[in-house]
Design a protein around this motif. Structure first.
Motif, mmCIF file in Angstrom:
data_model
loop_
_atom_site.group_PDB
_atom_site.id
_atom_site.type_symbol
_atom_site.label_atom_id
_atom_site.label_comp_id
_atom_site.label_asym_id
_atom_site.label_seq_id
_atom_site.Cartn_x
_atom_site.Cartn_y
_atom_site.Cartn_z
ATOM 1 N N THR A 147 0.808 -1.220 0.000
ATOM 2 C CA THR A 147 0.000 0.000 0.000
ATOM 3 C C THR A 147 0.849 1.283 0.000
ATOM 4 O O THR A 147 0.297 2.382 0.008
ATOM 5 C CB THR A 147 -0.891 0.017 1.258
ATOM 6 O OG1 THR A 147 -0.054 -0.283 2.385
ATOM 7 C CG2 THR A 147 -2.008 -0.999 1.165
ATOM 8 N N THR A 148 2.148 1.146 0.010
ATOM 9 C CA THR A 148 3.013 2.339 -0.014
ATOM 10 C C THR A 148 2.770 3.105 -1.318
ATOM 11 O O THR A 148 2.771 2.502 -2.401
ATOM 12 C CB THR A 148 4.507 1.918 0.078
ATOM 13 O OG1 THR A 148 4.695 1.172 1.273
ATOM 14 C CG2 THR A 148 5.430 3.127 0.055
ATOM 15 N N PRO A 149 2.539 4.424 -1.232
ATOM 16 C CA PRO A 149 2.305 5.184 -2.476
ATOM 17 C C PRO A 149 3.519 5.133 -3.410
ATOM 18 O O PRO A 149 4.657 5.095 -2.937
ATOM 19 C CB PRO A 149 2.089 6.623 -1.982
ATOM 20 C CG PRO A 149 1.805 6.508 -0.532
ATOM 21 C CD PRO A 149 2.463 5.251 -0.030
ATOM 22 N N TYR A 150 3.236 5.117 -4.692
ATOM 23 C CA TYR A 150 4.317 5.076 -5.681
ATOM 24 C C TYR A 150 5.066 6.413 -5.703
ATOM 25 O O TYR A 150 4.463 7.485 -5.635
ATOM 26 C CB TYR A 150 3.754 4.777 -7.078
ATOM 27 C CG TYR A 150 3.600 3.293 -7.361
ATOM 28 C CD1 TYR A 150 3.352 2.390 -6.340
ATOM 29 C CD2 TYR A 150 3.722 2.793 -8.654
ATOM 30 C CE1 TYR A 150 3.224 1.026 -6.583
ATOM 31 C CE2 TYR A 150 3.592 1.431 -8.923
ATOM 32 C CZ TYR A 150 3.348 0.552 -7.878
ATOM 33 O OH TYR A 150 3.234 -0.791 -8.137
ATOM 34 N N ASP A 151 6.386 6.342 -5.835
ATOM 35 C CA ASP A 151 7.216 7.551 -5.904
ATOM 36 C C ASP A 151 8.498 7.247 -6.695
ATOM 37 O O ASP A 151 9.606 7.359 -6.164
ATOM 38 C CB ASP A 151 7.559 7.998 -4.466
ATOM 39 C CG ASP A 151 8.368 9.286 -4.439
ATOM 40 O OD1 ASP A 151 8.314 10.058 -5.423
ATOM 41 O OD2 ASP A 151 9.076 9.499 -3.439
ATOM 42 N N PRO A 152 8.339 6.825 -7.972
ATOM 43 C CA PRO A 152 9.530 6.418 -8.732
ATOM 44 C C PRO A 152 10.423 7.615 -9.015
ATOM 45 O O PRO A 152 9.935 8.719 -9.231
ATOM 46 C CB PRO A 152 8.939 5.863 -10.024
ATOM 47 C CG PRO A 152 7.638 6.556 -10.180
ATOM 48 C CD PRO A 152 7.114 6.798 -8.794
ATOM 49 N N ARG A 153 11.738 7.373 -9.025
ATOM 50 C CA ARG A 153 12.653 8.510 -9.088
ATOM 51 C C ARG A 153 13.731 8.369 -10.158
ATOM 52 O O ARG A 153 14.570 9.257 -10.299
ATOM 53 C CB ARG A 153 13.276 8.722 -7.714
ATOM 54 C CG ARG A 153 12.254 9.162 -6.649
ATOM 55 C CD ARG A 153 12.583 8.606 -5.287
ATOM 56 N NE ARG A 153 13.967 8.783 -4.938
ATOM 57 C CZ ARG A 153 14.441 9.780 -4.180
ATOM 58 N NH1 ARG A 153 13.629 10.678 -3.667
ATOM 59 N NH2 ARG A 153 15.717 9.862 -3.922
#
Ligand code: NAD
Ligand code: DAU
Length: 350
Positions: A147-153
């Motif tokens: 459930t961790t929000p996506y935050d691709p970097r």
């Protein structure tokens, strides 16, 4: 015989998944579809290439028409999608290739599956293999949950995140029966020596420097590749429709400590004086946008499907190093480019 498509089966993880499925499920016909980029190598599958339930098809998932013709011909009942551009550093120097294969290629596969399954989804499954990198970067504490929000970097993780969203969208909008897993760093035999572990093994062999980015303090969670393949088998057969499962080793190492451990084992195995390989460590310019820490919480997979990582790290790591040292011709071939020239010639007229 059920036709099951595995994409990217000539790559590192894909070859372990293909081997597992071909040996374990004689009543499945496993079709390995791979473009054979620099990272795809059929030598990874020598031991099973003549099995009656295995077939290789050379194709590019970006090529929509060819893909559609292949789906029409084979009428797959399941798809396990691993084909991807997978190296973060390459995504920084050439993002577009990642957009094409990881996003457009995935959409082409989703469309092809939709088109042959025609909403008769009973017994069908589209399994998308993804990465923990979609969740972004952690500080010293915490772990990634499903459930961790996506935050691709990085362009790589952004392309994987995009493909994950598209797979979920096809489930939500069209009812396509999908399942997704996001895994941490894998180590093991057959990994292309641009990635940290095989790169260092190969460099120590040649007495070359070991490039550690920044101060070597970034942290990764390492899992033996066969444990990932077993998780994929379990999720493919028993995972819930539309569900996501995190897969991880619960085994965090700073890059520097991992490389030091590798040096220690290599010195022992090569009969070199203790401490000699460590002298090859060289701190180099950091990777642009280098994510600090990844760590996976795989409680859901453990509680719901009963998966556990089986390989003890010390044993798996030692076995991995042993494999590369016993297969130096493989390392020489993939680093010399011999094998890409061979495939270019072999498939030129097909
Ligand atoms: P890899 O780079 O070793 O292999 C990728 C394979 O895909 C190669 O055989 C390549 O030829 C093939 N391929 C690339 N572009 C293609 C295209 N356009 N059409 C058809 N085939 C193509 O990658 P890997 O490390 O085995 O990773 C496999 C999958 O697992 C990827 O989706 C990756 O994002 C994911 N993953 C990898 C790790 C890891 O630690 N390596 C961890 C988590 C998730
Ligand atoms: O976390 C899962 C991901 O793991 C997968 O999705 C990717 O496909 C896979 O390539 C891997 O990504 P990383 O970037 O973590 O792997 P890599 O082996 O490239 O690097 C591991 C760590 O080591 C990372 O922090 C960068 C560092 N590194 C890497 C190389 C190649 C170095 O310090 N020196 C190097 O030469």
């Amino acid at each position: 015989m059920k036709n099951i498509l595995i994409t990217g089966g000539a790559g590192f993880i894909g070859s372990h998944v293909v081997r597992l499925f071909v040996n374990k499920y004689p009543h499945y016909k496993i079709i390995n579809l791979d473009k054979l980029t620099y990272a795809g190598n059929l030598a990874n599958l020598k031991d099973i290439e003549n099995k009656p339930n295995y077939e290789f098809v050379k194709a590019d998932i970006v090529d929509e028409d060819t893909l559609m013709a292949i789906f029409d011909a084979y009428r797959f009942e399941g798809v396990i999608h691993l084909a991807a551009e997978s190296h973060v550093d390459r995504s920084i120097s050439n993002p577009k290739e990642f957009i094409m294969t990881n996003i457009v290629g995935t959409v082409n596969l989703l469309n092809a599956a939709r088109s042959i399954w025609k909403e008769n989804y009973s017994g069908k499954r589209f399994y998308h293999i993804s990465t923990d990198e979609v969740y972004g970067s952690l500080g010293d504490e915490g772990k990634f949950l499903e459930t961790t929000p996506y935050d691709p970097r990085s362009p790589y993780s952004a392309s994987k995140a995009s493909s994950d969203h598209l797979v979920r969208a096809y489930n939500h909008t069209f009812g396509l029966p999908v399942v997704i897993s996001n895994c941490s760093n894998n180590y093991g035999p057959f990994q292309f020596p641009e990635k940290l572990v095989p790169l260092c093994i190969n460099n120590i062999r040649h007495n070359r420097t070991l490039p550690v980015y920044g101060e070597g303090s970034n942290i990764r969670d390492w899992l033996y590749v066969e444990d990932h393949a077993k998780a994929i088998d379990l999720i493919f057969h028993s995972g819930g429709d539309g569900e996501t499962y995190n897969i991880g080793g619960n085994n965090e190492w700073t890059n520097l400590n991992l490389v030091r451990k590798l040096c220690e084992i290599m010195d022992r195995k090569l009969g070199r004086e203790a401490g000699s390989s460590e002298k090859l460590i060289t701190f180099v310019k950091d990777r642009a946008g280098h994510d600090f820490r990844y760590a996976i919480d795989s409680t859901k997979l453990q509680n719901e499907l009963g998966w556990r990582p089986e390989a003890k790290f010390d044993e798996g790591f030692e076995k991995t190093i042993e494999w590369y040292l016993s297969n130096q011709t493989w390392l020489d071939d993939v680093t010399s480019g011999n094998y890409t020239r061979y495939y270019d010639g072999m498939y030129k007229n097909r």
